[in-house]
Design a protein around this motif. Structure first.
Motif, short mmCIF file in Angstrom:
data_model
loop_
_atom_site.label_atom_id
_atom_site.label_comp_id
_atom_site.label_asym_id
_atom_site.label_seq_id
_atom_site.Cartn_x
_atom_site.Cartn_y
_atom_site.Cartn_z
N LEU A 50 0.87 -1.18 0.00
CA LEU A 50 0.00 0.00 0.00
C LEU A 50 0.90 1.22 0.00
N ASP A 51 0.63 2.16 -0.89
CA ASP A 51 1.33 3.44 -0.91
C ASP A 51 0.25 4.50 -0.98
N ALA A 52 -0.01 5.16 0.16
CA ALA A 52 -1.10 6.13 0.23
C ALA A 52 -0.57 7.48 0.68
N SER A 53 -0.91 8.52 -0.06
CA SER A 53 -0.58 9.90 0.30
C SER A 53 -1.87 10.70 0.30
N VAL A 54 -2.17 11.29 1.46
CA VAL A 54 -3.40 12.06 1.63
C VAL A 54 -3.02 13.44 2.16
N GLY A 55 -3.49 14.48 1.50
CA GLY A 55 -3.18 15.85 1.92
C GLY A 55 -3.83 16.21 3.24
N ARG A 56 -5.15 15.97 3.33
CA ARG A 56 -5.91 16.29 4.54
C ARG A 56 -6.78 15.10 4.91
N GLY A 57 -6.85 14.85 6.21
CA GLY A 57 -7.63 13.71 6.72
C GLY A 57 -9.00 14.15 7.16
N PRO A 58 -9.67 13.37 7.93
CA PRO A 58 -9.16 12.23 8.68
C PRO A 58 -8.94 11.00 7.80
N LEU A 59 -8.12 10.09 8.32
CA LEU A 59 -7.81 8.86 7.62
C LEU A 59 -8.02 7.70 8.59
N ASP A 60 -8.84 6.74 8.19
CA ASP A 60 -9.20 5.61 9.03
C ASP A 60 -8.91 4.32 8.26
N ILE A 61 -8.03 3.48 8.81
CA ILE A 61 -7.68 2.22 8.17
C ILE A 61 -7.99 1.11 9.16
N GLN A 62 -8.83 0.15 8.74
CA GLN A 62 -9.29 -0.91 9.64
C GLN A 62 -9.22 -2.27 8.99
N GLY A 63 -8.64 -3.23 9.72
CA GLY A 63 -8.74 -4.63 9.37
C GLY A 63 -8.10 -5.06 8.07
N LEU A 73 0.30 11.40 5.51
CA LEU A 73 -0.87 12.26 5.74
C LEU A 73 -0.37 13.63 6.15
N GLY A 74 -0.73 14.65 5.38
CA GLY A 74 -0.27 16.01 5.68
C GLY A 74 -0.90 16.60 6.92
N LEU A 75 -2.24 16.59 6.99
CA LEU A 75 -2.96 17.21 8.09
C LEU A 75 -4.22 16.42 8.36
N GLY A 76 -4.39 15.99 9.59
CA GLY A 76 -5.61 15.29 9.96
C GLY A 76 -5.35 14.16 10.93
N ASN A 77 -6.38 13.79 11.63
CA ASN A 77 -6.29 12.68 12.57
C ASN A 77 -6.32 11.36 11.81
N ILE A 89 4.82 5.20 8.47
CA ILE A 89 3.76 6.21 8.55
C ILE A 89 4.38 7.57 8.86
N ASN A 90 4.01 8.58 8.06
CA ASN A 90 4.47 9.95 8.26
C ASN A 90 3.27 10.87 8.29
N ILE A 91 3.13 11.60 9.41
CA ILE A 91 2.00 12.50 9.60
C ILE A 91 2.55 13.89 9.89
N GLY A 92 2.09 14.90 9.17
CA GLY A 92 2.53 16.26 9.43
C GLY A 92 1.96 16.80 10.73
N LYS A 93 0.62 16.85 10.80
CA LYS A 93 -0.05 17.36 11.99
C LYS A 93 -1.38 16.62 12.15
N GLY A 94 -1.54 15.99 13.32
CA GLY A 94 -2.77 15.27 13.59
C GLY A 94 -2.57 14.26 14.70
N ASP A 95 -3.64 13.94 15.38
CA ASP A 95 -3.61 12.94 16.44
C ASP A 95 -3.76 11.56 15.82
N GLY A 96 -3.09 10.58 16.42
CA GLY A 96 -3.14 9.23 15.89
C GLY A 96 -3.49 8.20 16.94
N ARG A 97 -4.20 7.19 16.50
CA ARG A 97 -4.55 6.06 17.37
C ARG A 97 -4.24 4.78 16.61
N LEU A 98 -3.41 3.93 17.21
CA LEU A 98 -3.08 2.62 16.66
C LEU A 98 -3.54 1.58 17.67
N ASP A 99 -4.29 0.59 17.21
CA ASP A 99 -4.86 -0.40 18.11
C ASP A 99 -4.82 -1.78 17.44
#
Length: 170
Positions: A50-63, A73-77, A89-99
């Motif tokens: 997977l190669d994903a680049s997103v300018g603004r989020g939020p971004l949710d990846i599950q399962g 991800l440039g900006l977003g949770n 994973i590279n995030i410019g600005k945003g809160d992250g949750r990994l579970d």
């Protein structure tokens, strides 16, 4: 990004996007639209890459499971839940949750809080400005929080932690 219900690749988006399908994979480009896009990508799995680049989020990846995943991800949770593999994973600005994550993790956040739960990884985690909280995490961790606190509970394995201007609580 979620697992496919029929082991086929699907895109649901508003406005509707036309994916480019090639022998190398599927590309979705929304840069030229000039408007916000809401999209759900359903992928067959487990996947090779997977190669994903997103300018603004939020971004949710599950399962989903990938042998190698590169996420920007440039900006977003963002949320990454139940996704084994080798993730960069590279995030410019945003809160992250990994579970519920297992594998290898290279995580870099410029500014944002990180919540790590039920991980079993070998990880290099860098958060320039934000706190890092880990709970029920096992494996080997290298954690650097430039201007944030590190709180680590119920862990196992090994961890090297550095909080430049924050506190470390284990």
């Amino acid at each position: 990004i979620k697992p496919s219900y029929d082991d086929q690749w699907h895109l649901e988006s508003e406005p509707e996007l036309a994916p480019e399908v090639t022998a190398r994979g599927v590309a979705i480009n929304a840069e030229d639209l000039g408007t916000s896009v809401t999209a759900t990508v359903l992928v067959p799995g487990p996947g090779e890459a997977l190669d994903a680049s997103v300018g603004r989020g939020p971004l949710d990846i599950q399962g989903v499971s990938f042998r190698k995943a590169d996420l920007n991800l440039g900006l977003g949770n963002f949320t990454l839940q139940d996704c084994p593999g080798d993730w960069d994973i590279n995030i410019g600005k945003g809160d992250g949750r990994l579970d519920g994550f297992s594998g290898r993790l290279d995580l870099n956040v410029g500014m944002g809080r990180l919540s790590l739960e039920r991980l079993n990884v070998t990880a290099d985690i860098n958060d320039g400005l934000g706190s890092v909280m880990g709970e029920q995490c096992r494996g080997a961790y290298e954690i650097n929080a430039g201007k944030g606190d590190i709180t680590w509970t119920h862990g196992g394995g090994s961890a090297t932690m550095n909080a430049g201007r924050g506190t470390i609580t284990v």
